[in-house]
Design an enzyme around this catalytic site. Structure first.
Site, PDB file in Angstrom:
ATOM      1  N   LYS A 153       9.225  64.305  23.899  1.00 25.46           N
ATOM      2  CA  LYS A 153       9.992  63.620  23.079  1.00 25.46           C
ATOM      3  C   LYS A 153      11.026  62.862  23.974  1.00 25.46           C
ATOM      4  O   LYS A 153      11.053  61.892  23.016  1.00 25.46           O
ATOM      5  CB  LYS A 153      10.665  64.752  22.239  1.00 25.46           C
ATOM      6  CG  LYS A 153      11.783  65.042  21.813  1.00 25.46           C
ATOM      7  CD  LYS A 153      12.493  66.090  21.539  1.00 25.46           C
ATOM      8  CE  LYS A 153      13.568  66.350  22.867  1.00 25.46           C
ATOM      9  NZ  LYS A 153      14.352  67.438  22.802  1.00 25.46           N
ATOM     10  N   THR A 154      11.268  63.245  24.637  1.00 26.62           N
ATOM     11  CA  THR A 154      12.826  62.547  25.668  1.00 26.62           C
ATOM     12  C   THR A 154      11.170  61.045  25.749  1.00 26.62           C
ATOM     13  O   THR A 154      12.554  59.837  25.834  1.00 26.62           O
ATOM     14  CB  THR A 154      13.136  63.227  27.318  1.00 26.62           C
ATOM     15  OG1 THR A 154      12.859  64.315  26.992  1.00 26.62           O
ATOM     16  CG2 THR A 154      13.742  62.545  27.438  1.00 26.62           C
ATOM     17  N   ASP A 173      19.405  63.826  19.635  1.00 23.97           N
ATOM     18  CA  ASP A 173      18.685  64.457  20.108  1.00 23.97           C
ATOM     19  C   ASP A 173      18.562  65.525  19.494  1.00 23.97           C
ATOM     20  O   ASP A 173      20.017  66.212  19.669  1.00 23.97           O
ATOM     21  CB  ASP A 173      18.553  64.115  21.655  1.00 23.97           C
ATOM     22  CG  ASP A 173      17.309  65.037  21.608  1.00 23.97           C
ATOM     23  OD1 ASP A 173      16.424  64.603  21.666  1.00 23.97           O
ATOM     24  OD2 ASP A 173      17.456  65.075  23.385  1.00 23.97           O
ATOM     25  N   GLU A 174      17.899  66.553  19.842  1.00 24.58           N
ATOM     26  CA  GLU A 174      18.156  67.538  19.450  1.00 24.58           C
ATOM     27  C   GLU A 174      18.863  68.484  18.228  1.00 24.58           C
ATOM     28  O   GLU A 174      19.767  69.072  18.255  1.00 24.58           O
ATOM     29  CB  GLU A 174      18.776  68.452  20.851  1.00 24.58           C
ATOM     30  CG  GLU A 174      17.938  68.547  21.823  1.00 24.58           C
ATOM     31  CD  GLU A 174      17.115  69.898  22.199  1.00 24.58           C
ATOM     32  OE1 GLU A 174      16.406  70.012  21.032  1.00 24.58           O
ATOM     33  OE2 GLU A 174      16.704  69.518  23.423  1.00 24.58           O
ATOM     34  N   GLN A 183      12.274  75.225  17.165  1.00 27.75           N
ATOM     35  CA  GLN A 183      13.120  75.904  18.210  1.00 27.75           C
ATOM     36  C   GLN A 183      14.936  75.566  18.001  1.00 27.75           C
ATOM     37  O   GLN A 183      15.717  75.242  18.665  1.00 27.75           O
ATOM     38  CB  GLN A 183      12.850  74.443  19.258  1.00 27.75           C
ATOM     39  CG  GLN A 183      11.672  74.158  20.205  1.00 27.75           C
ATOM     40  CD  GLN A 183      10.715  73.561  21.456  1.00 27.75           C
ATOM     41  OE1 GLN A 183      11.973  73.003  22.561  1.00 27.75           O
ATOM     42  NE2 GLN A 183      10.587  72.713  21.085  1.00 27.75           N
ATOM     43  N   ARG A 242       7.697  77.124  27.055  1.00 25.24           N
ATOM     44  CA  ARG A 242       8.418  76.671  28.400  1.00 25.24           C
ATOM     45  C   ARG A 242       7.348  76.458  30.012  1.00 25.24           C
ATOM     46  O   ARG A 242       6.873  75.811  30.465  1.00 25.24           O
ATOM     47  CB  ARG A 242       9.531  77.283  29.132  1.00 25.24           C
ATOM     48  CG  ARG A 242      11.265  77.173  28.500  1.00 25.24           C
ATOM     49  CD  ARG A 242      11.293  75.730  27.957  1.00 25.24           C
ATOM     50  NE  ARG A 242      11.107  75.958  26.776  1.00 25.24           N
ATOM     51  CZ  ARG A 242      10.884  74.421  25.810  1.00 25.24           C
ATOM     52  NH1 ARG A 242      11.351  73.562  26.565  1.00 25.24           N
ATOM     53  NH2 ARG A 242       9.955  74.445  24.911  1.00 25.24           N
TER      54      ARG A 242
END
Length: 673
Positions: A34-35, A213-214, A244, A602
């Site tokens: 994503k980033t 973002d997020e 998430q 994670r």
DNA sequence: GCCGAGCCTTTTTTT
DNA sequence: AAGGCTCGGC
């Protein structure tokens, strides 16, 4: 410098990068790059000739803001990356409000109240409305108020409901103190843009391309902000993953993402589903868990990495054994397999779970870093000095003023403080004004009067220094600390010599960060520093990024979102911890499941989930049941072990060094389907 | 006004 | 287990 290139992206990522006009919704599962995609998109936009300063990237946490800033600077040519405007929603609003405070009825030198200051203020308000013996929970009130602000709920009639009276009292006090809480930053930011067309147009013009973002963590206020910020044809690109979404308790609206098209019509929707982080067993297990949630956007995360390890689910006797098991395993893996300490992370639900882990890590001399527990700026000695600075900026900030009024003790006790407070309430002005009032000064004993005047002189002197153009905050604060005799007072307060050393280093670090600020920022002065303190919560400069610090990472699952580690432990997977007992009452069990999902995803290579039979809670031993989520995990790649029993059976016959290797093999074999 | 002893509750997560 | 808060002695 790693210049951006399309070759490093997979087809949907490429598609996302290329779509720079009109609304875009990127559904990016955990670990799908994503980033990288977002930063590549920014780089691409700059390459296409869009001025970097017209790109605004908003994130939810400071962590992702920092990360994105670094990556963008790394990827965008000619150092143009620095010009991209990047920050959290709160920081963005704060900057806006510093510019236009008057438009929303504030003065430019407003202060931002953090959680603890909010609580103090609330307690004060509650004391005004409730009899002393009446109990009224400030933290419950706090979350009620926060919810009301976020959803735009009306407080109700203050004459009929105590809640409403407290709410209203709190709001008007804040205003009177020229202070805002975190929610106000958003609320007033939105209000500013919605009600002032001129400001809105200027801001829209400045930020023609907006990225978020997020996005799954945004609440309705933040959505309103975006609506006001982005006019047709809606050059907005949001990135998120509904699985998430773990900030519902703070008002995050999952519908912002699931019904994005209601807000910005006909978006291009792009799904990123190839996971580059984890092995198949990890993803398979994570998927099997999350599919128990209703009403999500279905996603199929997949990985090219088959992996070598099963996911272990260990049961230990008690929390000590659990912590020791983790410490011991990490130790062996480090020395036998040459794993770096930084490869390991222990993710827990609540911060207090870290204590016992820390104890066992210390025993084995395993270096660790605790992320985000209580922040540096929440430390008492740091808060004290920060309060001085806050008062220098805005003397009408009663909460900070009362904190330092007799810190260090200077003969102004609670009696005087109460009197000043009463007077300020009666007359509708701040405590500072009350203290300055000659009539008030006549009412108190001569000794106290001298003390009060001395205090006011001190403030006056340093206010002059603080507001002088170009004066340095570091040296100023240092001399303030010296002049107040704060350190000497701390020394007397300390119960152990250690206390004092800790406090002293706290002060030293604060001075360091002030000095660093002086170097870095010559324009925003005291308010700039205080904004950074309140909005960044923790860390500064050197200690900057948790991912760069050394040692095993101890971190909450919330704080771990967006991070990844080769080897992950998830201890305490028990009913009441995850899902947290309060989540039942509040109907948030789905969110707890997502939290577990975040924890699992994670892990890159190895994952160990553990739970215990007995756990010490508030000093006493209590039985613990396994989390109901464990039953939801598909067992294909699971390896369930009763650690305690294995230990008892084998430990007498084997040497402990080779024991672990043996146990590991045994577990693998016995679990293969 | 100051300070220590003892009592009591507690935070789930973060801007 | 530990920090915050109240109360009582100085």
């Amino acid at each position: 410098m790693k210049p951006f290139s399309f070759g490093l992206l997979n087809p949907p990522q490429r598609e996302a990068v290329k779509s720079i006009h009109g609304p875009v919704l990127i559904l990016a599962g955990a670990g799908t790059g994503k980033t990288r995609t977002v930063t590549a998109r920014i780089a691409h936009m700059v390459n296409e000739g869009i001025p970097a300063e017209n790109i605004l990237a908003v994130t939810f946490t400071n962590k992702s803001a920092t990360e994105m800033r670094e990556r963008v600077q790394d990827m965008v040519r000619d150092g143009l990356g620095k010009k991209v405007v990047l920050g959290t929603f709160h920081a963005f609003c704060c900057r806006l409000l510093r510019e236009h405070a008057e438009s929303v009825g504030y003065k430019k030198n407003f202060v931002i109240y953090s959680q603890s200051e909010q609580t103090s203020l609330l307690k004060r308000v509650i004391a005004r409305f409730c009899a002393k013996d009446e109990s009224y929970d400030p933290s419950a009130a706090q979350s009620r108020i926060s919810r009301a602000k976020n959803y735009g709920e009306s407080p109700g009639d203050p004459k009929r409901s105590l809640d409403a009276a407290v709410y209203e009292g709190y709001c008007s006090e804040l205003r009177a103190l020229n202070a805002m809480d975190f929610d106000d930053l958003l609320l007033l930011g939105v209000q500013l843009l919605e009600e002032h067309a001129d400001v809105r147009e200027r801001v829209q013009h400045r930020h023609r391309y907006v990225m978020v973002d997020e996005f799954q963590d945004t609440n309705s206020l933040q959505m309103r902000l975006l609506k006001a910020l982005v006019p047709p044809p809606f050059h907005i690109c949001v990135v998120g993953d509904d699985d998430q979404s773990i900030y519902g308790w703070r008002g995050a609206e999952i519908t912002n993402i699931t019904q994005f098209e209601d807000f910005f019509p006909n978006p291009k929707v792009i799904k990123l589903e190839e996971n580059y982080r984890s092995t198949t067993p990890i993803l398979h297990t994570a998927n099997s868990l999350i599919k128990n949630n209703a009403g999500r956007r279905p996603k199929t995360l997949w990985s090219r990495n088959p992996g070598n390890d099963l996911i272990r689910v260990l049961l230990t006797e008690d929390d000590k054994e659990e912590a020791d098991m983790i410490a011991k395993e990490i130790e062996t893996a480090k020395f036998r397999d040459g794993e770096a300490w930084e490869s390991f992370a222990v993710l827990f639900r609540t911060n207090d779970q870290s204590r016992i882990l820390e104890q066992h890590f210390r025993q084995r001399k395993i270096p660790y870093r605790v992320v985000g527990a209580r922040s540096f700026f929440d430390r008492r000695e740091v808060k004290d000095i920060i309060s001085y600075l806050a008062v220098l900026l805005n003397p009408h900030d009663d909460i900070s003023l009362l904190r330092i009024l007799n810190t260090p003790t200077r003969g102004i006790g609670t009696g005087t403080a109460d009197l000043a407070r009463e007077r300020s309430l009666e007359r509708g002005h701040s405590v500072f004004v009350a203290l300055c009032d000659p009539d008030f000064q006549r009412m108190i004993p001569a000794g106290t009067r001298t003390a009060v005047r001395g205090f006011l002189d001190l403030l006056g002197k340093y206010t002059t220094v603080a507001s002088a153009r170009g004066s340095l905050l570091g040296p100023m604060t240092e001399s303030l600390v010296g002049e107040t005799g704060y350190l000497e007072w701390l020394r007397k307060q300390a119960k152990t010599p250690d206390d004092f050393t800790n406090w002293e280093t706290g002060i030293r670090e604060l001075l360091n960060s002030l000095n660093a600020y002086d170097q870095r920022n010559r324009t925003d002065g005291l308010s700039g520093f205080l904004d950074e303190v309140s909005l960044n919560g923790d860390r500064e400069d050197d200690e900057d990024d948790i991912t760069k610090k050394k040692g095993v990472c101890l971190i909450t699952m919330h704080a771990a979102k967006g991070l990844e580690f080769p080897i992950v432990y998830l201890p305490g997977m028990e009913q009441g911890i995850l899902p947290h007992r309060r989540s039942y009452e509040e109907g948030r069990v789905d969110e707890e499941r997502r939290l577990f999902y975040v924890g699992i995803t994670r892990a890159m290579k190895k994952l160990t989930i553990s739970h215990v039979r007995w756990r010490v809670k508030w000093g006493q031993k209590q039985a613990s049941l396994p989390s109901p989520f464990l039953k939801e995990l598909d067992r294909t790649y699971l390896d369930q072990v009763d650690y305690a029993r294995h230990m008892k059976e084998t430990v007498s016959t084997e040497e402990s060094a080779s024991f672990f290797a043996g146990l590991r093999n045994m577990m693998k074999e016995s679990a293969r389907p």
